[in-house]
Design a protein around this motif. Structure first.
Motif, PDB file in Angstrom:
ATOM      1  N   UNK A 195       3.853  -1.783  10.021  1.00  0.00           N
ATOM      2  CA  UNK A 195       3.145  -1.643   8.744  1.00  0.00           C
ATOM      3  C   UNK A 195       1.718  -1.152   8.978  1.00  0.00           C
ATOM      4  N   UNK A 196       1.045  -1.764   9.945  1.00  0.00           N
ATOM      5  CA  UNK A 196      -0.330  -1.355  10.229  1.00  0.00           C
ATOM      6  C   UNK A 196      -0.375   0.109  10.668  1.00  0.00           C
ATOM      7  N   UNK A 197       0.613   0.504  11.471  1.00  0.00           N
ATOM      8  CA  UNK A 197       0.629   1.884  11.959  1.00  0.00           C
ATOM      9  C   UNK A 197       0.891   2.877  10.825  1.00  0.00           C
ATOM     10  N   UNK A 198       1.738   2.506   9.876  1.00  0.00           N
ATOM     11  CA  UNK A 198       1.997   3.394   8.733  1.00  0.00           C
ATOM     12  C   UNK A 198       0.700   3.657   7.966  1.00  0.00           C
ATOM     13  N   UNK A 199      -0.107   2.615   7.796  1.00  0.00           N
ATOM     14  CA  UNK A 199      -1.384   2.800   7.093  1.00  0.00           C
ATOM     15  C   UNK A 199      -2.320   3.649   7.942  1.00  0.00           C
ATOM     16  N   UNK A 200      -2.324   3.390   9.251  1.00  0.00           N
ATOM     17  CA  UNK A 200      -3.237   4.119  10.139  1.00  0.00           C
ATOM     18  C   UNK A 200      -2.918   5.607  10.186  1.00  0.00           C
ATOM     19  N   UNK A 201      -1.723   5.979   9.755  1.00  0.00           N
ATOM     20  CA  UNK A 201      -1.325   7.389   9.804  1.00  0.00           C
ATOM     21  C   UNK A 201      -1.383   8.075   8.459  1.00  0.00           C
ATOM     22  N   UNK A 202      -1.874   7.392   7.448  1.00  0.00           N
ATOM     23  CA  UNK A 202      -1.972   8.031   6.130  1.00  0.00           C
ATOM     24  C   UNK A 202      -3.236   8.873   6.057  1.00  0.00           C
ATOM     25  N   UNK A 203      -3.072  10.172   6.045  1.00  0.00           N
ATOM     26  CA  UNK A 203      -4.240  11.048   5.935  1.00  0.00           C
ATOM     27  C   UNK A 203      -4.997  10.812   4.636  1.00  0.00           C
ATOM     28  N   UNK A 204      -4.274  10.500   3.576  1.00  0.00           N
ATOM     29  CA  UNK A 204      -4.938  10.259   2.295  1.00  0.00           C
ATOM     30  C   UNK A 204      -5.835   9.026   2.390  1.00  0.00           C
ATOM     31  N   UNK A 205      -5.315   7.961   2.996  1.00  0.00           N
ATOM     32  CA  UNK A 205      -6.122   6.749   3.196  1.00  0.00           C
ATOM     33  C   UNK A 205      -7.335   7.056   4.060  1.00  0.00           C
ATOM     34  N   UNK A 206      -7.108   7.775   5.163  1.00  0.00           N
ATOM     35  CA  UNK A 206      -8.184   8.032   6.113  1.00  0.00           C
ATOM     36  C   UNK A 206      -9.253   8.957   5.530  1.00  0.00           C
ATOM     37  N   UNK A 207      -8.826   9.889   4.688  1.00  0.00           N
ATOM     38  CA  UNK A 207      -9.805  10.761   4.023  1.00  0.00           C
ATOM     39  C   UNK A 207     -10.604   9.969   2.991  1.00  0.00           C
ATOM     40  N   UNK A 208      -9.936   9.037   2.323  1.00  0.00           N
ATOM     41  CA  UNK A 208     -10.648   8.211   1.336  1.00  0.00           C
ATOM     42  C   UNK A 208     -11.732   7.370   2.007  1.00  0.00           C
ATOM     43  N   UNK A 209     -11.418   6.799   3.181  1.00  0.00           N
ATOM     44  CA  UNK A 209     -12.414   5.991   3.888  1.00  0.00           C
ATOM     45  C   UNK A 209     -13.603   6.864   4.288  1.00  0.00           C
ATOM     46  N   UNK A 210     -13.318   8.069   4.746  1.00  0.00           N
ATOM     47  CA  UNK A 210     -14.408   9.010   5.056  1.00  0.00           C
ATOM     48  C   UNK A 210     -15.306   9.196   3.835  1.00  0.00           C
ATOM     49  N   UNK A 211     -14.682   9.332   2.670  1.00  0.00           N
ATOM     50  CA  UNK A 211     -15.447   9.552   1.437  1.00  0.00           C
ATOM     51  C   UNK A 211     -15.985   8.266   0.830  1.00  0.00           C
ATOM     52  N   UNK A 212     -15.794   7.140   1.550  1.00  0.00           N
ATOM     53  CA  UNK A 212     -16.264   5.829   1.050  1.00  0.00           C
ATOM     54  C   UNK A 212     -15.684   5.530  -0.327  1.00  0.00           C
ATOM     55  N   UNK A 213     -14.446   5.976  -0.500  1.00  0.00           N
ATOM     56  CA  UNK A 213     -13.749   5.827  -1.777  1.00  0.00           C
ATOM     57  C   UNK A 213     -12.791   4.632  -1.653  1.00  0.00           C
ATOM     58  N   UNK A 214     -13.025   3.559  -2.414  1.00  0.00           N
ATOM     59  CA  UNK A 214     -12.209   2.344  -2.265  1.00  0.00           C
ATOM     60  C   UNK A 214     -10.836   2.486  -2.922  1.00  0.00           C
ATOM     61  N   UNK A 215     -10.114   3.515  -2.535  1.00  0.00           N
ATOM     62  CA  UNK A 215      -8.836   3.872  -3.175  1.00  0.00           C
ATOM     63  C   UNK A 215      -7.701   3.098  -2.509  1.00  0.00           C
ATOM     64  N   UNK A 216      -7.608   1.806  -2.810  1.00  0.00           N
ATOM     65  CA  UNK A 216      -6.669   0.918  -2.106  1.00  0.00           C
ATOM     66  C   UNK A 216      -5.215   1.233  -2.430  1.00  0.00           C
ATOM     67  N   UNK A 217      -4.964   1.985  -3.488  1.00  0.00           N
ATOM     68  CA  UNK A 217      -3.590   2.385  -3.795  1.00  0.00           C
ATOM     69  C   UNK A 217      -2.964   3.146  -2.640  1.00  0.00           C
ATOM     70  N   UNK A 218      -3.796   3.849  -1.886  1.00  0.00           N
ATOM     71  CA  UNK A 218      -3.277   4.601  -0.738  1.00  0.00           C
ATOM     72  C   UNK A 218      -2.864   3.671   0.393  1.00  0.00           C
ATOM     73  N   UNK A 219      -3.397   2.468   0.417  1.00  0.00           N
ATOM     74  CA  UNK A 219      -2.970   1.500   1.424  1.00  0.00           C
ATOM     75  C   UNK A 219      -1.579   0.975   1.077  1.00  0.00           C
ATOM     76  N   UNK A 220      -1.393   0.513  -0.145  1.00  0.00           N
ATOM     77  CA  UNK A 220      -0.079  -0.066  -0.435  1.00  0.00           C
ATOM     78  C   UNK A 220       0.998   1.009  -0.537  1.00  0.00           C
ATOM     79  N   UNK A 221       0.620   2.225  -0.909  1.00  0.00           N
ATOM     80  CA  UNK A 221       1.664   3.256  -0.906  1.00  0.00           C
ATOM     81  C   UNK A 221       2.078   3.596   0.527  1.00  0.00           C
ATOM     82  N   UNK A 222       1.179   3.455   1.482  1.00  0.00           N
ATOM     83  CA  UNK A 222       1.568   3.647   2.889  1.00  0.00           C
ATOM     84  C   UNK A 222       2.403   2.466   3.378  1.00  0.00           C
ATOM     85  N   UNK A 223       2.034   1.265   2.980  1.00  0.00           N
ATOM     86  CA  UNK A 223       2.820   0.080   3.363  1.00  0.00           C
ATOM     87  C   UNK A 223       4.275   0.248   2.906  1.00  0.00           C
TER      88      UNK A 223
END
Lengths: 391, 391
Positions: free
Chosen positions: B286-314
């Motif tokens: 599960x952790x690895x799936x989140x770590x590989x989400x480009x959308x999640x990782x781009x959001x963190x770069x943009x300091x965008x608290x878009x947590x929907x990208x975390x659970x959609x990766x989960x």
């Protein structure tokens, strides 16, 4: 006219006010019959949006009379309240259509939503939009409906396929999060061919398998992906199953390629074709591994013929998923045989990565099966667009 | 002094001319005994570089007397000629050490290479560099050796662990392609503790499992990853197996965190901790799936608290790999309980993504196991650095 090209369909696309931009955000497609056959294919994500849960139930019996779609909010991760919002939307659509004298049950109204995850929809705004959409339903409403489902799409995606006396029409949105099971996309396909529910389900599943499910723009799988097929039977023609399948797959392929070409921030469309695999699934696994390599995708963006990143991605696929000899791989990049027998082939400087289309061929020398996965390059603009979506 | 901190080791780092920059590019570490115990852990990529094939053989009997490392070329996808180049390098090292009166067999010389895939190494340059390295071997050579293995690293990575009368030293390179099985990295760990070959192998495998193998900077797995452990036994001390394991894991963790902090173009270091999973493996998936989400990782770069990208990766993890109820997930982002029971939790605007360290906690409510995967954000600089590597 997209979804209203086949006979028996009316549609609308209006501005409800869900999008801050003031652009159209609610679409409605209504099947006027005489048949009301429908099928759906949905995201394989375990975290699904409320409208996906709802619409799966709607099409389970092979019937849908209408589909309502909103952009400006995904209604995902919204809990039981979000599901109630979807239910309320379907009931509101049915009531409004009943007021026009149409015999539509809420349980036959499919609902699709797209936009930010984790926010409730502003229901009063949405329901007022539904009323406006019902009021503006028209036989030529396909174009505005296609416009109303756009999110970060730069263009509306539509298709028309002309059969012999019958036709298929389609519209879709999707410009990122394109990954198997499926792209982040909503797609409505209509036909006036006479088909039965079982045929609709089989044909749609098969069409999606080799088109939308082979798009892997960024490896991210959405919570809301939905493809709905509706048949009015209004043409009076009944194509053979294979004839209809070919047409439906062609329509889905056309839309899928439009999604690929409009992927967020992409500068290259990359076809990764794996040949001589032991099975189609094995070929697909290998192609998908390459399509998900950020290093490979960044190299393509930089027009850097760094083919080592292709074979290092190929090598990550477990042997039980794709048997091949890692020492006899061949790779062509835009026609240049850059990697021969897993070693150095033709000079990498011969590779021209200026064209938007990039063609990768990987020969596994293990069998006779082939599969192609389509992806995009990883660009500055991809990072930019996706780094500030919700804020 | 890194790898030369433990007694019984000498090292060198010199400029052979493999790198266009003129920076140091050949490192050598020699075990002076009295014991010559060694173990290795290698990439799980099926496409492996020639030095990986060679070094697996070298350490198979639990012994290595020296390790030679070059940057400026990976010697991967170079076919039988590339393997011959590795063999020649090991023979050259052994001959040069024999000329100094050391009884070293070529079969006990480990070889590691890093750099571009798909190019032969310039052997005359490399072998002249080996001679220079042997000539400059010194008991304080650890620092220059660590410098000589850098590629896109901005800093040398080294570690020292002080045991009770014995110690561990380590050096590593790696700044991208960090993924399981392992990071793109070369790492040499030395110790003067007395350990036997079986213990060395077990301890190294376990240390790598929860450190290097939990780094997933960009999901890309290299062809060259190698971690070599060598023991000289020169301290005369024999720690208990658990004492040595704890120390070795701590040293590996320290180096892994240095790799994470130096990942190409990264602006955030992200720890993804999955709790209450049915097994450690499920938590890791599960952790690895989140770590590989480009959308999640781009959001963190943009300091965008878009947590929907975390659970959609989960939700992309198949149920047989990680059983959990997708409707009862909880997510914390930097301490803010943003997603409760898979629905909307605390206000996303409370999340502060300005610090470099980002802490994601995902509660699956399915069991009692925990795992953490570390990754980085997806930035403009990542794309930039990786879009023009070979050219």
């Amino acid at each position: 006219m997209t979804v209203t090209h086949p006979r028996g369909f009316i549609a609308a696309g209006i501005t409800a006010g869900l999008k801050a931009s003031g652009k159209k955000d609610v679409a409605l497609v209504v099947n006027e019959g005489p048949t009301f056959v429908a099928a759906g294919v949905f995201t394989s994500n375990r975290v699904v949006a409320a409208p996906v849960v709802w619409t799966r139930q709607v099409v389970a019996d092979g019937r849908a009379d209408a589909v309502v779609l909103n952009s400006g909010g995904a209604n995902a991760a919204t809990g039981p309240e979000g599901f109630l919002d979807t239910h309320t939307t379907a009931e509101h659509v049915a009531s409004a259509l009943q007021a026009q004298g149409r015999d539509v049950s809420p349980g036959d109204v499919a609902v699709c939503s797209t936009g930010l995850i984790g926010m409730r929809l502003p229901m009063s705004t949405l329901l007022a939009g539904v009323d406006a959409a019902v009021a503006s339903l028209a036989p030529d409403g396909g174009a505005v409906a296609a416009e109303a489902i756009m999110t970060t799409d730069s263009v509306a995606k539509t298709t028309v396929f002309e059969g012999d006396g019958w036709s298929i029409g389609g519209m879709a949105k999707g410009a990122g999060m394109l990954a198997p099971g499926m792209a982040t996309m909503l797609c409505v396909i209509t036909t006036d061919a006479i088909i039965d529910p079982a045929q609709a389900r089989l044909a749609l599943t098969e069409a999606v398998r080799t088109t939308f499910n082979r798009l892997d723009s960024d490896g991210c799988m959405s919570t809301n992906d939905t493809v709905v097929l509706m048949s009015s039977g209004a043409s009076g023609f009944q194509p053979s199953p294979s004839e209809f399948q070919t047409a439906l797959t062609a329509a889905a392929h056309d839309i899928a390629q439009q999604l690929l070409r409009d992927a967020e921030g992409a500068e290259h469309d990359i076809a990764i074709r794996v040949v001589n695999a032991t099975s189609e699934l094995a070929a697909e696994k290998v192609a998908r591994a390459v399509s998900r390599s950020n290093l490979f995708k960044a190299a393509i963006f930089g027009k850097d013929p760094n083919w080592g990143r292709i074979i290092s991605a190929v090598g990550t696929v477990p042997e039980d998923e794709a048997p091949f000899n890692a020492e006899t791989l061949d790779v062509w990049v835009n026609g240049v045989h850059a990697c021969k027998a897993s070693g150095v082939g033709e000079d990498r400087s011969l590779i021209d990565l200026n064209p938007r289309a990039v063609d990768i061929v990987i020969d596994l020398h293990a069998g006779e099966a082939t599969a192609t996965v389509w992806t995009n390059d990883l660009t500055h603009d991809y990072v930019h667009e996706n780094s500030a979506y919700s804020t």
